[in-house]
Design a protein around this motif. Structure first.
Motif, mmCIF file in Angstrom:
data_model
loop_
_atom_site.group_PDB
_atom_site.id
_atom_site.type_symbol
_atom_site.label_atom_id
_atom_site.label_comp_id
_atom_site.label_asym_id
_atom_site.label_seq_id
_atom_site.Cartn_x
_atom_site.Cartn_y
_atom_site.Cartn_z
ATOM 1 N N LEU A 40 0.904 -1.097 0.252
ATOM 2 C CA LEU A 40 0.061 -0.040 -0.067
ATOM 3 C C LEU A 40 0.867 1.169 0.027
ATOM 4 O O LEU A 40 0.585 2.308 -0.727
ATOM 5 C CB LEU A 40 -0.771 -0.047 1.377
ATOM 6 N N PHE A 41 1.983 1.331 0.711
ATOM 7 C CA PHE A 41 2.789 2.361 0.950
ATOM 8 C C PHE A 41 3.528 2.734 -0.781
ATOM 9 O O PHE A 41 3.603 3.650 -0.969
ATOM 10 C CB PHE A 41 3.791 1.988 1.957
ATOM 11 N N LYS A 42 3.910 1.619 -1.247
ATOM 12 C CA LYS A 42 4.532 1.677 -2.348
ATOM 13 C C LYS A 42 3.517 2.208 -3.545
ATOM 14 O O LYS A 42 3.708 3.025 -4.415
ATOM 15 C CB LYS A 42 5.133 0.560 -2.910
ATOM 16 N N SER A 43 2.187 1.596 -3.335
ATOM 17 C CA SER A 43 1.294 1.937 -4.406
ATOM 18 C C SER A 43 0.558 3.113 -4.358
ATOM 19 O O SER A 43 0.126 3.622 -5.326
ATOM 20 C CB SER A 43 0.054 0.793 -4.286
ATOM 21 N N ALA A 44 0.722 3.781 -3.305
ATOM 22 C CA ALA A 44 -0.267 5.199 -2.951
ATOM 23 C C ALA A 44 -0.028 6.259 -3.747
ATOM 24 O O ALA A 44 -0.682 7.120 -4.369
ATOM 25 C CB ALA A 44 0.158 5.431 -1.377
ATOM 26 N N PRO A 45 1.437 6.475 -4.340
ATOM 27 C CA PRO A 45 1.768 7.685 -5.226
ATOM 28 C C PRO A 45 1.242 7.365 -6.726
ATOM 29 O O PRO A 45 1.164 8.392 -7.312
ATOM 30 C CB PRO A 45 3.333 7.406 -5.385
ATOM 31 N N LEU A 46 0.590 6.219 -6.674
ATOM 32 C CA LEU A 46 -0.028 6.275 -8.395
ATOM 33 C C LEU A 46 -1.647 6.337 -8.110
ATOM 34 O O LEU A 46 -2.197 6.289 -9.211
ATOM 35 C CB LEU A 46 0.178 4.905 -8.746
ATOM 36 N N HIS A 47 -1.972 7.207 -7.150
ATOM 37 C CA HIS A 47 -3.589 7.199 -6.946
ATOM 38 C C HIS A 47 -4.012 8.141 -7.961
ATOM 39 O O HIS A 47 -5.185 8.130 -8.508
ATOM 40 C CB HIS A 47 -3.978 7.726 -5.441
ATOM 41 N N ASP A 48 -3.374 9.141 -8.375
ATOM 42 C CA ASP A 48 -3.639 10.035 -9.451
ATOM 43 C C ASP A 48 -2.938 9.934 -10.802
ATOM 44 O O ASP A 48 -2.945 10.941 -11.582
ATOM 45 C CB ASP A 48 -3.549 11.370 -9.082
ATOM 46 N N ILE A 49 -2.374 8.760 -11.290
ATOM 47 C CA ILE A 49 -1.850 8.510 -12.520
ATOM 48 C C ILE A 49 -2.611 8.756 -13.639
ATOM 49 O O ILE A 49 -2.177 9.109 -14.643
ATOM 50 C CB ILE A 49 -1.051 7.052 -12.541
ATOM 51 N N GLY A 50 -3.980 8.556 -13.342
ATOM 52 C CA GLY A 50 -5.071 8.825 -14.413
ATOM 53 C C GLY A 50 -4.908 10.183 -15.217
ATOM 54 O O GLY A 50 -5.323 10.519 -15.995
ATOM 55 N N LYS A 51 -4.368 11.134 -14.070
ATOM 56 C CA LYS A 51 -4.454 12.503 -14.598
ATOM 57 C C LYS A 51 -3.612 12.957 -15.990
ATOM 58 O O LYS A 51 -3.767 13.781 -16.445
ATOM 59 C CB LYS A 51 -4.133 13.547 -13.401
ATOM 60 N N VAL A 52 -2.791 11.791 -16.263
ATOM 61 C CA VAL A 52 -2.069 12.436 -17.403
ATOM 62 C C VAL A 52 -2.864 12.093 -18.721
ATOM 63 O O VAL A 52 -2.634 12.817 -19.666
ATOM 64 C CB VAL A 52 -0.919 11.173 -17.538
ATOM 65 N N GLY A 53 -4.004 11.624 -18.620
ATOM 66 C CA GLY A 53 -5.020 11.613 -19.574
ATOM 67 C C GLY A 53 -5.877 12.746 -19.739
ATOM 68 O O GLY A 53 -6.710 12.831 -20.610
ATOM 69 N N ILE A 54 -5.883 13.521 -18.774
ATOM 70 C CA ILE A 54 -6.897 14.659 -18.603
ATOM 71 C C ILE A 54 -6.296 15.815 -19.384
ATOM 72 O O ILE A 54 -5.289 16.339 -19.147
ATOM 73 C CB ILE A 54 -7.058 15.027 -17.138
ATOM 74 N N PRO A 55 -6.931 16.586 -20.205
ATOM 75 C CA PRO A 55 -6.753 17.696 -20.812
ATOM 76 C C PRO A 55 -6.035 18.873 -19.909
ATOM 77 O O PRO A 55 -6.671 19.097 -18.929
ATOM 78 C CB PRO A 55 -7.609 18.452 -21.678
ATOM 79 N N ASP A 56 -4.915 19.563 -20.284
ATOM 80 C CA ASP A 56 -4.249 20.573 -19.322
ATOM 81 C C ASP A 56 -5.308 21.718 -19.145
ATOM 82 O O ASP A 56 -5.484 22.307 -17.967
ATOM 83 C CB ASP A 56 -3.150 21.385 -19.987
ATOM 84 N N GLU A 108 -19.573 20.033 -17.273
ATOM 85 C CA GLU A 108 -18.843 19.217 -18.172
ATOM 86 C C GLU A 108 -17.449 18.798 -18.166
ATOM 87 O O GLU A 108 -16.992 17.818 -18.238
ATOM 88 C CB GLU A 108 -18.994 20.046 -19.530
ATOM 89 N N GLU A 109 -16.585 19.988 -17.491
ATOM 90 C CA GLU A 109 -15.167 19.668 -17.169
ATOM 91 C C GLU A 109 -15.151 18.787 -16.008
ATOM 92 O O GLU A 109 -14.169 17.863 -16.046
ATOM 93 C CB GLU A 109 -14.482 21.082 -16.764
ATOM 94 N N PHE A 110 -16.097 18.693 -15.159
ATOM 95 C CA PHE A 110 -15.940 17.971 -13.771
ATOM 96 C C PHE A 110 -16.156 16.409 -14.448
ATOM 97 O O PHE A 110 -15.502 15.574 -13.816
ATOM 98 C CB PHE A 110 -16.703 18.318 -12.625
#
Length: 388
Positions: free
Chosen positions: A211-227, A239-241
């Protein structure tokens, strides 16, 4: 401790209180073995402890310490416990022989000696010891190799996770310290719950470390969100939300794809996948992406929800001030049974000072804030004064 087998000839320690017996045994053995001698049980223990021989030939009847007591002491000492002991004695009673085996001897040879029998018994037990030493050495080597490989795997896991997390960090306005803080929050909260009846079956040492190792990936999906949405400092439109909410499924899918490429769908990334997918779910079912409620939300994601919200509250952003620790704790408490698992909130409240200590240890710097401002400016968002 290994016996003295470094030389070509094995070493035999002969123990007898009679000089003539010592001389006879030395004459019989010296052509095949290195011979050491001791004339008492206490001397035998001392000599064998200092430099363990390959095998000990031990008389039973000696004045200061008989052979049984000497053998008992040798077998109780880690330095000599693996050295084979063969009793040489004129005592022929069955009780005497039984006692010899009970104190740890491997064989019992009656006097008067038959040189042929003695050499055969010695050769047999030296062969057995050599085989045992080989297996012990092999086992120790294999154990070292297993530990080495485990360390390598652990390093690979750490590097993989931090590389993926750092990728997300380059596009997000949150700092790397946010990742470090949240993983420490998650671990400490899991530790506080590991003996709780609801969580003790899952929260063992291995799971907590993953769990400690995995926690930093909680928002990895944000790489796919437009700037334009990810970096927007103000309130998102409806709509943005809806687009922003997809970071949970994007993160899950990215991690699942990585697992599939490795051919290990239940890999060490399992908890990272759960956390990325479900950390925005709420205890009362009002969260996203699936509207899960209660225990249907994975434990890993419930832990992350507390950690992530606390850190968001106490962190300064260009669009919001940092709330004081006490206010953040109060707000987490108010979410008990609605946003958060009630038992997790109770555990959090009990260790809240430790969360504060973690936040201070990995506090954001002015340079971190400047990076956030620069990132927003580079994407067309002017710096704004946070409103309380």
């Amino acid at each position: 401790m290994r016996s003295d087998n470094s030389d070509a000839q094995p070493t035999i320690l002969v123990v007898d209180d009679l000089p003539e017996n010592i001389a006879m045994m030395a004459a019989l053995l010296q052509d095949r073995y290195r011979v050491k001698v001791a004339t008492s049980g206490s001397a035998a223990v001392r000599i064998a402890t200092a430099a363990p021989p390959s095998l000990i030939l031990l008389d039973v009847m000696m004045p200061d310490m008989d052979g049984y007591e000497a053998c008992r002491q040798l077998k109780a000492n880690p330095a000599t416990m693996d050295v084979p002991v063969i009793f040489l004695t004129s005592r022929t009673g069955e009780h005497d022989e039984t006692r010899g085996f009970q104190v740890g001897a491997v064989d019992y040879i009656m006097k008067p000696l038959s040189p042929l029998v003695m050499h055969a018994r010695i050769a047999t037990h030296l062969t057995l010891k050599s085989a045992r030493d080989f297996l012990q050495d092999k086992s120790a080597y294999l154990e070292q190799e297993v530990q080495r490989r485990l360390r390598e795997i652990s390093v690979i896991q750490d590097v993989t996770i931090m590389a993926m997390a750092s990728l997300a960090e380059t596009r997000d306005n949150e700092t790397g310290n946010h990742l470090r803080r949240t993983q420490h929050y998650v671990r400490r909260l899991a530790q506080a719950l590991r003996h709780h009846p609801r969580f003790c079956d899952e929260l063992n040492d291995e799971t907590i470390e993953l769990l400690f190792k995995s926690a930093p990936l909680h928002d990895i999906g944000k790489v796919g969100i437009p700037d334009r949405i990810l970096l927007k400092p103000g309130k998102l439109t409806a709509e943005e939300f809806e687009v922003m909410k997809t970071h949970t499924t994007l993160g899950r899918d990215a991690i699942a794809h990585a697992e599939a490429q490795c051919g290990t769908p239940n890999s060490f990334l399992r908890y990272a996948r759960e956390i990325a997918h479900y950390h925005q779910e709420k205890w009362n079912g009002s969260g996203y992406p699936d509207g899960l409620s209660g225990d249907a939300i994975p434990v890993s994601a419930r832990l992350m929800a507390v950690a992530d919200v606390y850190d968001a509250l106490i962190s300064r952003r260009v669009y919001k001030p940092a709330f004081p620790h006490e206010q953040a704790v109060r707000m987490i408490g108010e979410g008990r049974g609605s946003h958060f698992d009630p038992d997790m909130v109770d555990a959090f409240l009990a260790i809240a000072p430790e969360f504060l200590a973690i936040s201070q240890r990995y506090a954001d710097t002015d340079a971190d804030h400047a990076r956030e401002v620069a990132l927003l400016a580079a994407n067309g968002y002017p710096a704004a004064t946070p409103q309380a």
